[in-house]
Design a protein around this motif. Structure first.
Motif, PDB file in Angstrom:
ATOM      1  N   GLN A   9       0.819  -1.203   0.000  1.00  0.00           N
ATOM      2  CA  GLN A   9       0.000   0.000   0.000  1.00  0.00           C
ATOM      3  C   GLN A   9       0.856   1.257   0.000  1.00  0.00           C
ATOM      4  OE1 GLN A   9      -2.349   0.374   3.581  1.00  0.00           O
ATOM      5  NE2 GLN A   9      -0.623  -0.027   4.917  1.00  0.00           N
ATOM      6  N   TYR A  23      -0.121   5.240   1.237  1.00  0.00           N
ATOM      7  CA  TYR A  23      -1.222   5.914   1.906  1.00  0.00           C
ATOM      8  C   TYR A  23      -0.787   7.234   2.516  1.00  0.00           C
ATOM      9  CZ  TYR A  23       1.019   3.995   6.026  1.00  0.00           C
ATOM     10  OH  TYR A  23       1.945   3.688   6.991  1.00  0.00           O
ATOM     11  N   LEU A  55      -2.892   9.362   5.414  1.00  0.00           N
ATOM     12  CA  LEU A  55      -4.092   9.503   6.237  1.00  0.00           C
ATOM     13  C   LEU A  55      -3.994  10.812   6.986  1.00  0.00           C
ATOM     14  CD1 LEU A  55      -4.156   5.869   7.644  1.00  0.00           C
ATOM     15  CD2 LEU A  55      -5.265   6.761   5.609  1.00  0.00           C
ATOM     16  N   SER A 104      -9.711  10.579   7.698  1.00  0.00           N
ATOM     17  CA  SER A 104      -9.594   9.578   6.640  1.00  0.00           C
ATOM     18  C   SER A 104      -9.400   8.217   7.301  1.00  0.00           C
ATOM     19  CB  SER A 104      -8.391   9.874   5.756  1.00  0.00           C
ATOM     20  OG  SER A 104      -8.529  11.117   5.130  1.00  0.00           O
ATOM     21  N   THR A 157      -8.958   3.792   6.576  1.00  0.00           N
ATOM     22  CA  THR A 157      -8.739   2.668   5.676  1.00  0.00           C
ATOM     23  C   THR A 157      -9.199   1.423   6.418  1.00  0.00           C
ATOM     24  OG1 THR A 157      -6.462   2.498   6.484  1.00  0.00           O
ATOM     25  CG2 THR A 157      -6.812   3.722   4.433  1.00  0.00           C
ATOM     26  N   ASN A 198      -5.212  -0.560   8.889  1.00  0.00           N
ATOM     27  CA  ASN A 198      -3.948  -0.013   9.362  1.00  0.00           C
ATOM     28  C   ASN A 198      -4.029   0.261  10.867  1.00  0.00           C
ATOM     29  OD1 ASN A 198      -2.160   0.368   6.943  1.00  0.00           O
ATOM     30  ND2 ASN A 198      -4.015   1.375   6.222  1.00  0.00           N
ATOM     31  N   PHE A 200     -12.112  -3.723   0.557  1.00  0.00           N
ATOM     32  CA  PHE A 200     -11.305  -2.643   1.107  1.00  0.00           C
ATOM     33  C   PHE A 200     -12.129  -1.365   1.022  1.00  0.00           C
ATOM     34  CE2 PHE A 200      -8.187  -5.694  -0.399  1.00  0.00           C
ATOM     35  CZ  PHE A 200      -7.301  -5.757   0.666  1.00  0.00           C
ATOM     36  N   PHE A 203     -12.050   2.911   1.689  1.00  0.00           N
ATOM     37  CA  PHE A 203     -11.413   4.185   2.029  1.00  0.00           C
ATOM     38  C   PHE A 203     -12.544   5.185   2.208  1.00  0.00           C
ATOM     39  CE2 PHE A 203     -10.231   8.467   0.908  1.00  0.00           C
ATOM     40  CZ  PHE A 203      -9.084   8.670   1.639  1.00  0.00           C
ATOM     41  N   TRP A 232      -5.241   6.419  -0.690  1.00  0.00           N
ATOM     42  CA  TRP A 232      -4.813   5.055  -0.404  1.00  0.00           C
ATOM     43  C   TRP A 232      -4.684   4.314  -1.723  1.00  0.00           C
ATOM     44  CZ3 TRP A 232      -8.305   0.848   2.109  1.00  0.00           C
ATOM     45  CH2 TRP A 232      -7.529  -0.159   2.704  1.00  0.00           C
TER      46      TRP A 232
END
Length: 173
Positions: free
Chosen positions: A67, A69, A71, A80, A82, A101, A133, A135, A142
């Protein structure tokens, strides 16, 4: 690229050349210009796998993915996030969201690397599994690539970055 990403930033996964899932709320919102707080839309993006047959497995499983990312801090009161979820009935129902995460907090810059999560035991031996998944947030983003489900190593004594032991008294280190 996004306003928050450094020049020439890219996902450095082993197979980045064949595509990846990217949710870049930063780029969609700012168009590579400084954001204006107060007018930021909230994005809710989902990536759902095809059906996965795990009926031949009897061991504990892990989910691993590469990944990139970022955040960000709460903007207009919305952080934000994930997450991931899974379904055992082909997508008819889903488990509650779980942080993808859990050991990573707010980031000041784009970061990338592997993430490994232990999957719950109820997924073992199921034939109609799907992974999702999620977001959700106003800004930043992400990217996910090289998603794998594999047999978890036995006796893995990994210690998470956010783990620490408390001393029983002031004299014991």
């Amino acid at each position: 690229n996004a306003f928050s990403a450094p020049e020439s930033f890219y996902i450095g996964s082993p197979t980045a050349c064949n595509g990846a899932m990217v949710m870049n709320a930063d780029f969609y919102t700012t168009g590579n210009e400084p954001p204006s707080p107060g007018s930021l839309p909230v994005y809710n993006s989902q990536l759902t796998s095809p059906t996965i047959d795990l009926s031949g497995t009897s061991e504990k499983l892990s989910l691993r993915f590469f990944q990139a990312y970022h955040l960000g801090n709460k903007l207009d009161g919305n952080p934000s996030v994930t997450n991931f979820s899974y379904s055992l009935d082909g997508g008819q129902s889903w488990t509650p969201w779980v942080s993808a995460n859990p050991d990573r907090g707010i980031t000041e810059v784009w970061q990338q690397g592997w993430q490994t999560l232990a999957l719950p035991d109820d997924i073992i031996g199921q034939s109609n599994v799907r992974i999702r998944f999620i977001f959700a947030g106003q800004l930043f983003g992400w990217a996910i690539d090289d998603v794998q489900i594999y047999t978890r190593e036995r006796h893995n004594l990994e210690v998470k970055r956010n783990f620490f032991a408390l001393s029983p008294n002031t004299l014991t280190p």
